[in-house]
Design a protein around this motif. Structure first.
Motif, PDB file in Angstrom:
ATOM      1  N   ARG A  66       0.669  -1.323  -0.010  1.00 19.42           N
ATOM      2  CA  ARG A  66      -0.039   0.008   0.079  1.00 19.42           C
ATOM      3  C   ARG A  66       0.778   1.214   0.005  1.00 19.42           C
ATOM      4  NH1 ARG A  66      -3.304  -2.937   3.789  1.00 19.42           N
ATOM      5  NH2 ARG A  66      -2.440  -1.854   5.175  1.00 19.42           N
ATOM      6  N   VAL A  67       2.050   1.242   0.627  1.00 16.13           N
ATOM      7  CA  VAL A  67       2.875   2.519   0.884  1.00 16.13           C
ATOM      8  C   VAL A  67       3.557   2.525  -0.675  1.00 16.13           C
ATOM      9  CG1 VAL A  67       5.146   3.162   1.685  1.00 16.13           C
ATOM     10  CG2 VAL A  67       3.403   2.271   3.269  1.00 16.13           C
ATOM     11  N   GLU A  68       3.810   1.414  -1.188  1.00 11.20           N
ATOM     12  CA  GLU A  68       4.633   1.679  -2.439  1.00 11.20           C
ATOM     13  C   GLU A  68       3.565   2.247  -3.682  1.00 11.20           C
ATOM     14  OE1 GLU A  68       7.453   1.325  -3.978  1.00 11.20           O
ATOM     15  OE2 GLU A  68       8.308   1.055  -1.905  1.00 11.20           O
ATOM     16  N   GLU A  74       1.685   9.549  -5.778  1.00 13.03           N
ATOM     17  CA  GLU A  74       2.233  10.756  -5.563  1.00 13.03           C
ATOM     18  C   GLU A  74       3.079  11.006  -6.458  1.00 13.03           C
ATOM     19  OE1 GLU A  74       3.569  10.804  -1.611  1.00 13.03           O
ATOM     20  OE2 GLU A  74       1.746  10.732  -0.718  1.00 13.03           O
ATOM     21  N   ARG A  75       4.056  10.195  -6.858  1.00 16.57           N
ATOM     22  CA  ARG A  75       5.147  10.388  -7.875  1.00 16.57           C
ATOM     23  C   ARG A  75       4.552  10.669  -9.193  1.00 16.57           C
ATOM     24  NH1 ARG A  75       7.785   5.605  -8.253  1.00 16.57           N
ATOM     25  NH2 ARG A  75       8.485   5.968  -6.157  1.00 16.57           N
ATOM     26  N   ASP A  76       3.478   9.810  -9.737  1.00 19.27           N
ATOM     27  CA  ASP A  76       2.794  10.137 -11.084  1.00 19.27           C
ATOM     28  C   ASP A  76       1.918  11.561 -10.947  1.00 19.27           C
ATOM     29  OD1 ASP A  76       3.615   7.579 -11.848  1.00 19.27           O
ATOM     30  OD2 ASP A  76       1.841   6.688 -11.524  1.00 19.27           O
ATOM     31  N   ALA A  77       1.543  11.857  -9.705  1.00 21.70           N
ATOM     32  CA  ALA A  77       0.590  13.150  -9.843  1.00 21.70           C
ATOM     33  C   ALA A  77       1.602  14.228  -9.908  1.00 21.70           C
ATOM     34  CB  ALA A  77      -0.193  13.224  -8.416  1.00 21.70           C
ATOM     35  N   ALA A  78       2.872  14.209  -9.272  1.00 17.22           N
ATOM     36  CA  ALA A  78       3.934  15.324  -9.276  1.00 17.22           C
ATOM     37  C   ALA A  78       4.420  15.420 -10.959  1.00 17.22           C
ATOM     38  CB  ALA A  78       5.152  15.016  -8.384  1.00 17.22           C
ATOM     39  N   GLN A  79       4.684  14.243 -11.539  1.00 14.70           N
ATOM     40  CA  GLN A  79       4.939  14.268 -13.063  1.00 14.70           C
ATOM     41  C   GLN A  79       3.920  15.000 -13.786  1.00 14.70           C
ATOM     42  OE1 GLN A  79       6.241  10.312 -13.799  1.00 14.70           O
ATOM     43  NE2 GLN A  79       8.194  10.418 -13.055  1.00 14.70           N
TER      44      GLN A  79
END
Length: 115
Positions: A66-68, A74-79
């Motif tokens: 779940r953490v991964e 979050e990484r995809d949203a930032a990109q």
């Protein structure tokens, strides 16, 4: 002693009646007794401890997954935000294409023959 004599001696040992008191089996003579109870109790405790440990490990693996997933999201949203900021006009003026005006719209039509 030859091979045949050894086979006869072995056969005599195998076929000899086992020592017994001649009584029939009953629940007291066949039961495992106190050592059997302790052995089964230890086995039951070990099975319960193994089940608890397996449950803890399974929950830990699921929590890590779940953490991964959350980090990936979050990484995809930032990109996506970075790409949106690159695509969106910031301080640069926006280029507008010239509008085509039909007759009667906008400026007056150019007059010919004036010099």
């Amino acid at each position: 002693m030859t091979g045949a004599g050894a086979v006869r001696a072995l056969g005599a040992l195998v076929t000899a009646p086992s020592p017994s008191d001649g009584s029939e089996f009953n629940s007291v003579t066949v039961s495992p007794g106190l050592p059997g109870f302790f052995a089964m109790f230890v086995l039951a405790v070990l099975v319960v401890l193994l089940a608890v440990d397996m449950t803890r490990r399974t929950r830990r693996v699921q929590a890590r997954a779940r953490v991964e997933e959350r980090k990936d999201a979050e990484r995809d949203a930032a990109q996506e935000r970075e790409h949106a900021e690159e695509d969106a006009p910031g301080d640069e003026p926006e280029e507008r294409p010239e509008a085509d005006h039909g007759p009667g719209e906008g400026d007056a039509p150019p007059q010919e023959g004036r010099d």
